[in-house]
Design a protein around this motif. Structure first.
Motif, PDB file in Angstrom:
ATOM      1  N   UNK A  87       0.842  -1.193   0.000  1.00 46.70           N
ATOM      2  CA  UNK A  87       0.000   0.000   0.000  1.00 46.70           C
ATOM      3  C   UNK A  87       0.883   1.252   0.000  1.00 46.70           C
ATOM      4  N   UNK A  88       0.634   2.180  -0.940  1.00 50.30           N
ATOM      5  CA  UNK A  88       1.461   3.385  -0.992  1.00 50.30           C
ATOM      6  C   UNK A  88       1.228   4.321   0.197  1.00 50.30           C
ATOM      7  N   UNK A  89       0.124   4.121   0.902  1.00 51.23           N
ATOM      8  CA  UNK A  89      -0.180   4.986   2.053  1.00 51.23           C
ATOM      9  C   UNK A  89       0.426   4.473   3.344  1.00 51.23           C
ATOM     10  N   UNK A  90       0.164   3.202   3.644  1.00 52.98           N
ATOM     11  CA  UNK A  90       0.603   2.689   4.954  1.00 52.98           C
ATOM     12  C   UNK A  90       1.636   1.568   4.831  1.00 52.98           C
ATOM     13  N   UNK A  91       2.038   1.258   3.581  1.00 55.16           N
ATOM     14  CA  UNK A  91       3.047   0.221   3.325  1.00 55.16           C
ATOM     15  C   UNK A  91       2.597  -1.180   3.723  1.00 55.16           C
ATOM     16  N   UNK A  92       1.308  -1.360   3.962  1.00 59.31           N
ATOM     17  CA  UNK A  92       0.819  -2.700   4.283  1.00 59.31           C
ATOM     18  C   UNK A  92       1.074  -3.646   3.119  1.00 59.31           C
ATOM     19  N   UNK A  93       1.400  -4.898   3.428  1.00 61.69           N
ATOM     20  CA  UNK A  93       1.633  -5.863   2.356  1.00 61.69           C
ATOM     21  C   UNK A  93       0.410  -6.755   2.140  1.00 61.69           C
ATOM     22  N   UNK A  94      -0.712  -6.400   2.785  1.00 57.70           N
ATOM     23  CA  UNK A  94      -1.921  -7.221   2.659  1.00 57.70           C
ATOM     24  C   UNK A  94      -2.865  -6.728   1.569  1.00 57.70           C
ATOM     25  N   UNK A  95      -2.321  -6.038   0.586  1.00 53.00           N
ATOM     26  CA  UNK A  95      -3.176  -5.509  -0.477  1.00 53.00           C
ATOM     27  C   UNK A  95      -3.757  -6.641  -1.311  1.00 53.00           C
ATOM     28  N   UNK A  96      -4.919  -6.381  -1.905  1.00 54.14           N
ATOM     29  CA  UNK A  96      -5.499  -7.369  -2.808  1.00 54.14           C
ATOM     30  C   UNK A  96      -6.113  -6.660  -4.003  1.00 54.14           C
ATOM     31  N   UNK A  97      -6.372  -7.439  -5.051  1.00 46.78           N
ATOM     32  CA  UNK A  97      -6.948  -6.883  -6.264  1.00 46.78           C
ATOM     33  C   UNK A  97      -8.451  -6.937  -6.210  1.00 46.78           C
ATOM     34  N   UNK A  98      -9.086  -5.861  -6.655  1.00 44.53           N
ATOM     35  CA  UNK A  98     -10.542  -5.851  -6.752  1.00 44.53           C
ATOM     36  C   UNK A  98     -10.890  -5.203  -8.089  1.00 44.53           C
ATOM     37  N   UNK A  99     -11.124  -6.038  -9.096  1.00 44.26           N
ATOM     38  CA  UNK A  99     -11.389  -5.508 -10.428  1.00 44.26           C
ATOM     39  C   UNK A  99     -10.168  -4.795 -10.955  1.00 44.26           C
ATOM     40  N   UNK A 100     -10.313  -3.519 -11.279  1.00 40.87           N
ATOM     41  CA  UNK A 100      -9.183  -2.772 -11.844  1.00 40.87           C
ATOM     42  C   UNK A 100      -8.447  -1.987 -10.769  1.00 40.87           C
ATOM     43  N   UNK A 101      -8.766  -2.279  -9.493  1.00 44.30           N
ATOM     44  CA  UNK A 101      -8.154  -1.530  -8.396  1.00 44.30           C
ATOM     45  C   UNK A 101      -7.370  -2.461  -7.478  1.00 44.30           C
ATOM     46  N   UNK A 102      -6.362  -1.878  -6.822  1.00 45.42           N
ATOM     47  CA  UNK A 102      -5.762  -2.526  -5.667  1.00 45.42           C
ATOM     48  C   UNK A 102      -6.432  -1.942  -4.438  1.00 45.42           C
ATOM     49  N   UNK A 103      -6.625  -2.761  -3.424  1.00 45.28           N
ATOM     50  CA  UNK A 103      -7.274  -2.296  -2.204  1.00 45.28           C
ATOM     51  C   UNK A 103      -6.410  -2.675  -1.014  1.00 45.28           C
ATOM     52  N   UNK A 104      -6.266  -1.721  -0.079  1.00 48.11           N
ATOM     53  CA  UNK A 104      -5.547  -2.002   1.158  1.00 48.11           C
ATOM     54  C   UNK A 104      -6.565  -2.239   2.266  1.00 48.11           C
ATOM     55  N   UNK A 105      -6.557  -3.427   2.886  1.00 53.75           N
ATOM     56  CA  UNK A 105      -7.543  -3.734   3.932  1.00 53.75           C
ATOM     57  C   UNK A 105      -7.241  -3.012   5.245  1.00 53.75           C
ATOM     58  N   UNK A 106      -6.053  -2.481   5.389  1.00 51.71           N
ATOM     59  CA  UNK A 106      -5.699  -1.871   6.674  1.00 51.71           C
ATOM     60  C   UNK A 106      -6.092  -0.405   6.771  1.00 51.71           C
ATOM     61  N   UNK A 107      -5.852   0.360   5.667  1.00 51.84           N
ATOM     62  CA  UNK A 107      -6.220   1.771   5.738  1.00 51.84           C
ATOM     63  C   UNK A 107      -7.318   2.104   4.735  1.00 51.84           C
ATOM     64  N   UNK A 108      -7.813   1.066   4.020  1.00 52.26           N
ATOM     65  CA  UNK A 108      -8.917   1.212   3.084  1.00 52.26           C
ATOM     66  C   UNK A 108      -8.589   2.076   1.868  1.00 52.26           C
ATOM     67  N   UNK A 109      -7.305   2.272   1.615  1.00 54.99           N
ATOM     68  CA  UNK A 109      -6.912   3.039   0.435  1.00 54.99           C
ATOM     69  C   UNK A 109      -7.094   2.172  -0.817  1.00 54.99           C
ATOM     70  N   UNK A 110      -7.595   2.802  -1.906  1.00 50.81           N
ATOM     71  CA  UNK A 110      -7.740   2.094  -3.179  1.00 50.81           C
ATOM     72  C   UNK A 110      -7.009   2.862  -4.256  1.00 50.81           C
ATOM     73  N   UNK A 111      -6.317   2.143  -5.124  1.00 55.62           N
ATOM     74  CA  UNK A 111      -5.662   2.826  -6.231  1.00 55.62           C
ATOM     75  C   UNK A 111      -5.710   1.948  -7.479  1.00 55.62           C
ATOM     76  N   UNK A 112      -5.570   2.585  -8.616  1.00 54.02           N
ATOM     77  CA  UNK A 112      -5.784   1.903  -9.883  1.00 54.02           C
ATOM     78  C   UNK A 112      -4.588   1.034 -10.266  1.00 54.02           C
ATOM     79  N   UNK A 113      -4.866  -0.183 -10.688  1.00 58.69           N
ATOM     80  CA  UNK A 113      -3.803  -1.090 -11.116  1.00 58.69           C
ATOM     81  C   UNK A 113      -3.084  -0.514 -12.331  1.00 58.69           C
ATOM     82  N   UNK A 114      -3.835   0.093 -13.240  1.00 62.28           N
ATOM     83  CA  UNK A 114      -3.236   0.660 -14.458  1.00 62.28           C
ATOM     84  C   UNK A 114      -2.200   1.729 -14.101  1.00 62.28           C
ATOM     85  N   UNK A 115      -2.546   2.628 -13.176  1.00 59.84           N
ATOM     86  CA  UNK A 115      -1.607   3.666 -12.751  1.00 59.84           C
ATOM     87  C   UNK A 115      -0.345   3.047 -12.183  1.00 59.84           C
ATOM     88  N   UNK A 116      -0.553   2.059 -11.348  1.00 64.84           N
ATOM     89  CA  UNK A 116       0.555   1.414 -10.670  1.00 64.84           C
ATOM     90  C   UNK A 116       1.500   0.770 -11.679  1.00 64.84           C
TER      91      UNK A 116
END
Ligand code: ZN
Length: 112
Positions: A7-36
Motif C-alpha cells: 500500500x502506498x499509504x501505509x506500506x501494508x503488504x496485505x493488499x489485494x486486487x478488486x477488479x481494476x483496483x488494488x485495495x488495502x484492507x488496513x487503511x482502506x486506500x484504493x488505487x488503480x492497477x493501471x496507474x501502478x
C-alpha cells in the motif's frame, strides 16, 4: 501467489486486487492497477555521462565491446539508432548494422 505492491499509504503488504483496483484492507486506500503498472514501467536508464535515455534516442558506443556470437567487436564510435529501453542488466534493446538485434548496457553508450 501474485506479487502485489505494498500500500502506498501505509506500506501494508496485505493488499489485494478488486477488479481494476488494488485495495488495502488496513487503511482502506484504493488505487488503480493501471496507474501502478505505468509507474513500474517508468524505466530510468542513464548513459555513461548520466544523461537520461529515452526510447528512440540515438547513441554511440564509447568503447570497443565484445559481442557474444559475433565474429567482430562492436567498435567504439558505432552509432546506434532508435534504441528501446528494457529492464535488466543489458537495458538497451537495439539493432546495429552488421550485428542485427542485440542488447547493450547503458553504461557503455552516450547520447548524441
Ligand atoms: Zn494501506
Amino acid at each position: 501467489m501474485e506479487n502485489l505492491p505494498n500500500c502506498p499509504k501505509c506500506q501494508s503488504s496485505y493488499t489485494y486486487e478488486d477488479g481494476s483496483m488494488y485495495v488495502c484492507p488496513e487503511c482502506a486506500y484504493e488505487w488503480s492497477i493501471a496507474d501502478s503498472q505505468e509507474q513500474e514501467s517508468g524505466l530510468v536508464v542513464k548513459d555513461a555521462n548520466g544523461n537520461l535515455l529515452q526510447d528512440g534516442d540515438t547513441v554511440t558506443v564509447i568503447k570497443d565491446l565484445k559481442v557474444k556470437g559475433a565474429p567482430k567487436d562492436l567498435k567504439q564510435g558505432t552509432r546506434v539508432k532508435n534504441i528501446r529501453l528494457v529492464e535488466g542488466d543489458h537495458n538497451i534493446d537495439c539493432k546495429i548494422d552488421g550485428f542485427g538485434a542485440m542488447k547493450l548496457k547503458s553504461e557503455f553508450v552516450k547520447k548524441i
